[in-house]
Design a protein around this motif. Structure first.
Motif, PDB file in Angstrom:
ATOM      1  N   ARG A 196      23.816 -84.447   7.756  1.00 48.46           N
ATOM      2  CA  ARG A 196      24.269 -85.209   6.588  1.00 48.46           C
ATOM      3  C   ARG A 196      23.314 -85.028   5.415  1.00 48.46           C
ATOM      4  N   GLY A 197      23.904 -84.750   4.258  1.00 53.17           N
ATOM      5  CA  GLY A 197      23.122 -84.640   3.029  1.00 53.17           C
ATOM      6  C   GLY A 197      22.377 -83.338   2.858  1.00 53.17           C
ATOM      7  N   SER A 255      36.215 -85.838   8.790  1.00 48.01           N
ATOM      8  CA  SER A 255      36.983 -86.025   7.551  1.00 48.01           C
ATOM      9  C   SER A 255      36.399 -87.151   6.707  1.00 48.01           C
ATOM     10  N   THR A 256      35.946 -88.213   7.356  1.00 48.76           N
ATOM     11  CA  THR A 256      35.347 -89.339   6.640  1.00 48.76           C
ATOM     12  C   THR A 256      34.060 -88.912   5.949  1.00 48.76           C
ATOM     13  N   LEU A 257      33.200 -88.200   6.659  1.00 48.33           N
ATOM     14  CA  LEU A 257      31.940 -87.741   6.073  1.00 48.33           C
ATOM     15  C   LEU A 257      32.194 -86.779   4.914  1.00 48.33           C
ATOM     16  N   ALA A 258      33.184 -85.882   5.069  1.00 49.07           N
ATOM     17  CA  ALA A 258      33.496 -84.940   4.001  1.00 49.07           C
ATOM     18  C   ALA A 258      34.034 -85.656   2.770  1.00 49.07           C
ATOM     19  N   ARG A 259      34.888 -86.646   2.985  1.00 49.70           N
ATOM     20  CA  ARG A 259      35.455 -87.411   1.863  1.00 49.70           C
ATOM     21  C   ARG A 259      34.373 -88.162   1.101  1.00 49.70           C
ATOM     22  N   ARG A 260      33.352 -88.625   1.814  1.00 46.76           N
ATOM     23  CA  ARG A 260      32.245 -89.342   1.191  1.00 46.76           C
ATOM     24  C   ARG A 260      31.224 -88.402   0.540  1.00 46.76           C
ATOM     25  N   PRO A 290      40.313 -80.665  -0.275  1.00 45.99           N
ATOM     26  CA  PRO A 290      40.221 -82.013   0.305  1.00 45.99           C
ATOM     27  C   PRO A 290      40.603 -82.109   1.772  1.00 45.99           C
ATOM     28  N   ARG A 291      41.472 -81.218   2.259  1.00 42.81           N
ATOM     29  CA  ARG A 291      41.920 -81.293   3.653  1.00 42.81           C
ATOM     30  C   ARG A 291      40.877 -80.631   4.541  1.00 42.81           C
TER      31      ARG A 291
END
Length: 299
Positions: A100-101, A147-152, A226-227
């Motif tokens: 992450r990050g 998907s949640t991590l990518a969206r954030r 986005p997908r």
């Protein structure tokens, strides 16, 4: 680009490793697995269990992309749910957390098993997951978190769902999908085989070469959009068309192919509907051109 492959000792991992070792865009290649690893000049090999944080830290150090294949699959997950949870959920979540990050491209090997067995007349990018088995359910869980991590904006990740990868020689005959690869090698060797599906049954197939190239492509796509969960393109083939393609490739084979349909096998792998994958295709992911191309690439 510096690329890491977990599960690099497996059937798919070895082919991806060979493709990346020959790719001029790759400046460093690190292979990780608990089993034997391919011997590739210049590749760094790490042997161990990703459940150990120290190995995970070493594996991803300096990486620009991580292709995560390591998993407890199918029947093995059903037989040992605790081990499957430790590898498929805990170790994968820890790996994503460590990335992450960092701006690292994370390519996760999911599966069409997330879709379950009760499929609609056509499967497309909007078909909802309905996993029946532990393996598919665990992959679906990771898809959701990725998907949640990518969206954030926390992780540049994508989950790829391959289907019906062929044709590994020596596939465990106890696996329900073993016949999909065994028929390739039976025709090549001239060995008789009985398939547990009807000639007019349909299934999704992709050569290991095709799937490996799609995973490599995922590591380099500049903008995934986005997908972040993509079902990979695959051929929807009748079994008689597959056998015909194999017979055309090996015209001197004396192998006889017979059919003894098993209701459970037919339900799971012999009545698969058309598969539409426009989201993946728009990003440059591809299927084998036709049945003959599939057969040639499978070897």
């Amino acid at each position: 680009m510096r690329v890491v492959i977990t599960g690099a000792g497996g059937f798919l991992g070895r082919r991806i490793a060979h493709l990346l070792a020959a790719d001029p865009r790759v400046t460093a290649l690190r292979l990780v697995d608990h089993a034997d690893l391919p011997d590739l000049p210049g590749a760094e090999c790490l042997t161990g269990d990703l459940a150990h944080p120290d190995l995970t830290a070493r594996a991803i150090m300096g990486a620009d992309a991580v292709i995560h294949l390591a998993a407890i699959p199918g029947g093995a997950a059903e037989a040992d749910p605790s081990l499957a949870h430790r590898v498929n959920i805990d170790a994968t979540m820890a790996l994503m957390g460590a990335l992450r990050g960092r701006g690292v491209r994370f390519v996760f090997a999911s599966t069409v098993a997330v879709l379950g067995d009760a499929l609609p007349p056509v499967v497309d990018d909007d078909t909802p997951p309905a996993p029946r088995l532990i393996y598919g359910a665990q992959k679906a869980m990771i898809e959701t978190w990725l998907s949640t991590l990518a969206r954030r904006g926390d992780l540049d990740g994508v989950a790829l769902r391959p289907a019906g990868i062929v044709a590994r020689d020596g596939t465990d005959a106890g696996l329900k999908t073993a016949f999909l690869s065994r028929v390739f090698h039976a025709l090549r060797r001239g060995e008789d085989i009985t398939l547990p599906v009807s000639p007019d049954g349909t299934t999704w197939l992709a050569s290991v070469e095709n799937v490996a190239r799609n995973f490599v492509h995922a590591a380099f796509v500049a903008d995934l959009g986005p997908r972040r969960v993509l079902t990979l393109p695959a051929l929807t083939l009748r079994f008689d068309a597959l056998v015909a393609a194999l017979q055309a490739e090996f015209p001197d084979s004396a192998a006889r192919v017979t059919h003894a349909p098993d209701p459970a096998i037919m339900a799971a792998f012999g009545r698969q509907p058309p598969l539409l994958t426009p989201a993946a295709e728009a990003l440059g992911f591809a299927r084998d051109a036709d049945a003959r191309a599939l057969v040639r690439a499978a070897f």
